[in-house]
Design a protein around this motif. Structure first.
Motif, PDB file in Angstrom:
ATOM      1  N   CYS A 154     -12.401  12.416  20.288  1.00 31.93           N
ATOM      2  CA  CYS A 154     -11.707  13.091  21.426  1.00 31.93           C
ATOM      3  C   CYS A 154     -12.328  13.332  22.704  1.00 31.93           C
ATOM      4  O   CYS A 154     -13.651  13.334  22.905  1.00 31.93           O
ATOM      5  CB  CYS A 154     -11.074  14.535  20.736  1.00 31.93           C
ATOM      6  SG  CYS A 154     -12.227  15.533  20.252  1.00 31.93           S
ATOM      7  N   PRO A 161      -3.490   5.037  28.560  1.00 28.57           N
ATOM      8  CA  PRO A 161      -3.339   3.844  27.658  1.00 28.57           C
ATOM      9  C   PRO A 161      -2.379   3.021  28.004  1.00 28.57           C
ATOM     10  O   PRO A 161      -2.300   1.751  27.949  1.00 28.57           O
ATOM     11  CB  PRO A 161      -3.236   4.248  26.223  1.00 28.57           C
ATOM     12  CG  PRO A 161      -4.029   5.502  26.203  1.00 28.57           C
ATOM     13  CD  PRO A 161      -3.624   6.046  27.576  1.00 28.57           C
ATOM     14  N   ASP A 165       2.085   6.465  29.955  1.00 30.78           N
ATOM     15  CA  ASP A 165       1.387   7.656  30.124  1.00 30.78           C
ATOM     16  C   ASP A 165       0.923   8.173  31.409  1.00 30.78           C
ATOM     17  O   ASP A 165       0.172   9.002  31.785  1.00 30.78           O
ATOM     18  CB  ASP A 165      -0.066   7.378  29.319  1.00 30.78           C
ATOM     19  CG  ASP A 165       0.057   7.103  27.978  1.00 30.78           C
ATOM     20  OD1 ASP A 165       0.981   8.220  27.431  1.00 30.78           O
ATOM     21  OD2 ASP A 165      -0.218   6.164  27.311  1.00 30.78           O
ATOM     22  N   LEU A 190     -10.784   1.014  20.302  1.00 33.45           N
ATOM     23  CA  LEU A 190      -9.775   1.572  19.413  1.00 33.45           C
ATOM     24  C   LEU A 190      -9.750   0.494  18.194  1.00 33.45           C
ATOM     25  O   LEU A 190      -9.376   0.725  17.088  1.00 33.45           O
ATOM     26  CB  LEU A 190      -8.377   1.798  19.870  1.00 33.45           C
ATOM     27  CG  LEU A 190      -8.562   2.841  21.025  1.00 33.45           C
ATOM     28  CD1 LEU A 190      -6.890   3.087  21.574  1.00 33.45           C
ATOM     29  CD2 LEU A 190      -8.917   4.109  20.781  1.00 33.45           C
ATOM     30  N   LYS A 195      -6.498   5.363  15.955  1.00 37.47           N
ATOM     31  CA  LYS A 195      -5.206   5.433  16.223  1.00 37.47           C
ATOM     32  C   LYS A 195      -5.103   6.743  17.232  1.00 37.47           C
ATOM     33  O   LYS A 195      -5.681   7.605  16.876  1.00 37.47           O
ATOM     34  CB  LYS A 195      -4.362   5.583  15.091  1.00 37.47           C
ATOM     35  CG  LYS A 195      -4.482   4.150  14.340  1.00 37.47           C
ATOM     36  CD  LYS A 195      -3.224   4.340  13.289  1.00 37.47           C
ATOM     37  CE  LYS A 195      -3.463   3.004  12.331  1.00 37.47           C
ATOM     38  NZ  LYS A 195      -2.166   2.899  11.156  1.00 37.47           N
ATOM     39  N   ASP A 196      -4.214   6.610  18.051  1.00 35.82           N
ATOM     40  CA  ASP A 196      -3.675   7.640  18.828  1.00 35.82           C
ATOM     41  C   ASP A 196      -2.939   8.467  18.321  1.00 35.82           C
ATOM     42  O   ASP A 196      -1.474   8.616  17.890  1.00 35.82           O
ATOM     43  CB  ASP A 196      -2.808   7.076  20.103  1.00 35.82           C
ATOM     44  CG  ASP A 196      -2.711   8.069  21.178  1.00 35.82           C
ATOM     45  OD1 ASP A 196      -2.695   9.309  21.022  1.00 35.82           O
ATOM     46  OD2 ASP A 196      -2.416   7.563  22.172  1.00 35.82           O
ATOM     47  N   ARG A 199       0.649   9.816  19.834  1.00 34.95           N
ATOM     48  CA  ARG A 199       1.730   8.744  19.749  1.00 34.95           C
ATOM     49  C   ARG A 199       2.393   8.863  18.163  1.00 34.95           C
ATOM     50  O   ARG A 199       3.287   8.156  18.136  1.00 34.95           O
ATOM     51  CB  ARG A 199       1.425   7.363  20.041  1.00 34.95           C
ATOM     52  CG  ARG A 199       1.162   7.349  21.805  1.00 34.95           C
ATOM     53  CD  ARG A 199       2.566   7.784  22.541  1.00 34.95           C
ATOM     54  NE  ARG A 199       2.373   7.768  23.883  1.00 34.95           N
ATOM     55  CZ  ARG A 199       3.086   8.562  24.635  1.00 34.95           C
ATOM     56  NH1 ARG A 199       4.001   9.260  23.995  1.00 34.95           N
ATOM     57  NH2 ARG A 199       2.949   8.656  25.839  1.00 34.95           N
ATOM     58  N   HIS A 228      -7.564  12.660  24.855  1.00 35.58           N
ATOM     59  CA  HIS A 228      -6.832  12.077  23.596  1.00 35.58           C
ATOM     60  C   HIS A 228      -7.624  12.440  22.427  1.00 35.58           C
ATOM     61  O   HIS A 228      -8.738  12.858  22.493  1.00 35.58           O
ATOM     62  CB  HIS A 228      -7.089  10.536  23.775  1.00 35.58           C
ATOM     63  CG  HIS A 228      -6.352   9.992  24.905  1.00 35.58           C
ATOM     64  ND1 HIS A 228      -4.799  10.039  25.442  1.00 35.58           N
ATOM     65  CD2 HIS A 228      -7.080   9.271  26.113  1.00 35.58           C
ATOM     66  CE1 HIS A 228      -4.762   9.228  26.324  1.00 35.58           C
ATOM     67  NE2 HIS A 228      -5.948   8.808  27.016  1.00 35.58           N
ATOM     68  N   PHE A 230      -8.218  10.413  18.921  1.00 39.75           N
ATOM     69  CA  PHE A 230      -8.078   9.128  18.562  1.00 39.75           C
ATOM     70  C   PHE A 230      -8.885   9.227  17.089  1.00 39.75           C
ATOM     71  O   PHE A 230     -10.131   9.703  16.901  1.00 39.75           O
ATOM     72  CB  PHE A 230      -9.036   7.870  19.112  1.00 39.75           C
ATOM     73  CG  PHE A 230      -8.446   7.694  20.372  1.00 39.75           C
ATOM     74  CD1 PHE A 230      -7.002   7.416  20.653  1.00 39.75           C
ATOM     75  CD2 PHE A 230      -9.016   7.534  21.527  1.00 39.75           C
ATOM     76  CE1 PHE A 230      -6.357   7.006  21.678  1.00 39.75           C
ATOM     77  CE2 PHE A 230      -8.621   7.557  22.738  1.00 39.75           C
ATOM     78  CZ  PHE A 230      -7.268   7.109  22.932  1.00 39.75           C
TER      79      PHE A 230
END
Length: 264
Positions: A154, A161, A165, A190, A195-196, A199, A228, A230
């Motif tokens: 993070c 991305p 956004d 990634l 993964k985000d 989302r 973010h 991830f």
């Protein structure tokens, strides 16, 4: 478990705002970026009084990252070289800027990052950013392949991305934080298996974590989502929410970023 990331744009200026936010939102771990202070001058006491353990890596005036945890973290590592090795000359060069810190909380490796901004496409800083993201991929790959913990990666990535956004993606090809090269470099990070989190729960655009101070950016919601969380697949499945808290951005003299919180 709740983990938050927040680019505070100077912890000494915004110490009271961060302390107040933690009182209202007692997350388990708060990841800070752009602390802009050497370790000796970091305002530790207000956070320790709230029951947080502090792990910091700072420098004067620029950059700087910190982890604030309600329980002691295990295996705290600062910079790239503590993972990639001191013989990695490029990693050692990157570590002159304080942008990377990680630690283990309840079998989750939390990696807190402040990715370089890049300035503009003609700048050496842009090439530096792309190189830095390649180094990040190597760094995270070693964690994923050699250690059992799930990863929560993070921070302020300084990359949006997708077009949704950005409040207005027109001209994105030449706009820092949205160029194809930056997005490709982030995607390659990634692809190691991240993964985000945001989302997973929110598909539509219009949600941002950073707004320019100029031209009423926040008031007009002319923002970018560049902060973010991830997650590795197992942790991604365990996530129950990921939200952006815009309330701190409404305060007087706020950071230009606002917290993003993931919960498991």
């Amino acid at each position: 478990m709740k983990i938050a990331t927040w680019n505070v744009n100077s912890i000494r200026i915004r110490q009271q705002q961060v302390s107040h936010w933690l009182q209202m939102n007692p997350v388990d771990v708060l990841c800070l970026q752009e602390t802009k202070v050497i370790d000796a001058d970091f305002p530790k006491m207000p956070f320790e009084e709230l029951g947080y353990h502090l792990y910091i890596s700072g420098q004067p005036s620029y950059n700087g990252v910190a982890l604030l945890s309600r329980q002691p973290l295990e295996d705290v590592r600062i910079g790239f070289t503590q993972v990639l090795g001191v013989d990695d000359v490029l990693a050692a060069t990157f570590d002159q800027q304080k942008r990377v810190i990680s630690g283990i909380f309840h079998d989750v490796r939390i990696v807190n990052l402040y990715v370089p901004n890049g300035a503009d496409l003609s700048s050496d800083k842009y090439a530096y950013k792309l190189q830095w993201l390649k180094m990040l991929r190597n760094y995270l790959t070693l964690f994923k392949e050699n250690y059992p913990q799930e990863l929560c990666v993070c921070g302020d990535f300084n990359v949006a991305p997708e077009d949704k956004d950005i409040h207005n993606p027109k001209g994105k090809e030449t706009h820092i934080m949205a160029t194809p090269q930056e997005r490709k470099a982030l995607q390659e990070v990634l692809e190691i298996g991240l993964k985000d989190a945001f989302r997973k729960f929110t598909a539509e655009g219009g949600h941002y974590s950073w707004w320019d101070y100029r031209s009423g950016g926040f008031q007009r919601n002319r923002g970018w989502r560049i902060d973010h969380h991830f997650l590795t697949p197992k942790l991604y499945e365990q996530a129950t929410s990921c939200t952006i808290d815009i309330e701190p951005r409404k305060q007087e003299k706020p950071s230009d970023h606002t917290p993003v919180i993931v919960e498991f």
